[in-house]
Design a protein around this motif. Structure first.
Motif, PDB file in Angstrom:
ATOM      1  N   UNK A 151       0.836  -1.272  -0.081  1.00  0.00           N
ATOM      2  CA  UNK A 151      -0.177  -0.299   0.239  1.00  0.00           C
ATOM      3  C   UNK A 151       1.004   1.087  -0.031  1.00  0.00           C
ATOM      4  N   UNK A 152       1.881   1.276   0.215  1.00  0.00           N
ATOM      5  CA  UNK A 152       2.268   2.225   0.189  1.00  0.00           C
ATOM      6  C   UNK A 152       3.466   2.365  -1.149  1.00  0.00           C
ATOM      7  N   UNK A 153       3.097   3.955  -1.735  1.00  0.00           N
ATOM      8  CA  UNK A 153       3.263   4.110  -3.529  1.00  0.00           C
ATOM      9  C   UNK A 153       4.683   3.923  -3.445  1.00  0.00           C
ATOM     10  N   UNK A 191      11.835   6.765  -2.082  1.00  0.00           N
ATOM     11  CA  UNK A 191      12.270   8.104  -0.919  1.00  0.00           C
ATOM     12  C   UNK A 191      13.147   7.696  -0.098  1.00  0.00           C
ATOM     13  N   UNK A 192      12.550   6.633   0.304  1.00  0.00           N
ATOM     14  CA  UNK A 192      12.828   5.978   1.658  1.00  0.00           C
ATOM     15  C   UNK A 192      14.489   4.872   1.334  1.00  0.00           C
ATOM     16  N   UNK A 193      13.993   4.583  -0.135  1.00  0.00           N
ATOM     17  CA  UNK A 193      15.459   4.030   0.048  1.00  0.00           C
ATOM     18  C   UNK A 193      16.043   4.885  -0.656  1.00  0.00           C
ATOM     19  N   UNK A 234      12.629  -1.575   3.322  1.00  0.00           N
ATOM     20  CA  UNK A 234      11.593   0.061   3.369  1.00  0.00           C
ATOM     21  C   UNK A 234      10.539  -1.973   2.642  1.00  0.00           C
ATOM     22  N   UNK A 235      10.627  -2.546   2.390  1.00  0.00           N
ATOM     23  CA  UNK A 235       9.763  -3.679   2.561  1.00  0.00           C
ATOM     24  C   UNK A 235       8.986  -4.227   4.097  1.00  0.00           C
ATOM     25  N   UNK A 236       9.749  -4.253   4.720  1.00  0.00           N
ATOM     26  CA  UNK A 236       9.619  -4.737   5.958  1.00  0.00           C
ATOM     27  C   UNK A 236       9.639  -3.699   6.652  1.00  0.00           C
ATOM     28  N   UNK A 281      -0.233   4.828   5.843  1.00  0.00           N
ATOM     29  CA  UNK A 281      -1.119   6.625   6.838  1.00  0.00           C
ATOM     30  C   UNK A 281      -0.578   6.063   8.085  1.00  0.00           C
ATOM     31  N   UNK A 282       0.596   5.727   8.745  1.00  0.00           N
ATOM     32  CA  UNK A 282       0.951   5.729   9.814  1.00  0.00           C
ATOM     33  C   UNK A 282       2.447   6.538   9.986  1.00  0.00           C
ATOM     34  N   UNK A 283       3.099   5.047   9.488  1.00  0.00           N
ATOM     35  CA  UNK A 283       4.410   6.199   7.910  1.00  0.00           C
ATOM     36  C   UNK A 283       4.229   7.385   8.101  1.00  0.00           C
TER      37      UNK A 283
END
Length: 114
Positions: A26-28, A34-36, A57-59, A67-69
């Motif tokens: 569910x993460x775009x 951006x995280x990577x 980021x998968x973990x 939404x919490x992220x």
């Protein structure tokens, strides 16, 4: 007689598997990228860091919903603002809980991926 039942079960299984895959992803793509990129800046820009940061980021995505992220990332960003506005983000219990959730997820990712 079994034909329609088997077909219905197959459709149900496919629907349920599709829903689980959707929930887990569910993460775009832009948020994952951006995280990577940020993770690679912190851990070296190597092929190995791409693998580790992608795993990370998968973990994180498997532990906390998107939404919490976003809430935790907003808290991180806003808590750096000086003055009253930044202070509200640094002292809010809700903000602190979201940030703690992200840190726990990142710690788990560290264990699994690095």
């Amino acid at each position: 007689m079994l034909g329609p039942i088997v077909a219905a079960l197959a459709v149900l299984a496919a629907t349920s598997m599709g829903a689980r895959a959707e929930e887990a992803n569910d993460y775009p793509t832009s948020a994952r990228a951006e995280y990577v990129f940020g993770c690679m800046k912190a851990n070296g820009e190597t092929r190995q860091s791409i693998e580790q940061c992608s795993c990370s980021i998968d973990v994180v995505a498997s532990i906390i919903p998107y939404d919490r992220y976003v809430t935790a990332e907003t808290v991180l960003s806003m808590s750096q603002v000086r003055g009253n506005l930044g202070g509200q983000f640094r002292s809010s219990e809700q903000a602190s809980n979201a940030l703690n959730d992200l840190r726990r997820a990142q710690a788990e990712a560290e264990v699994r991926c690095f």
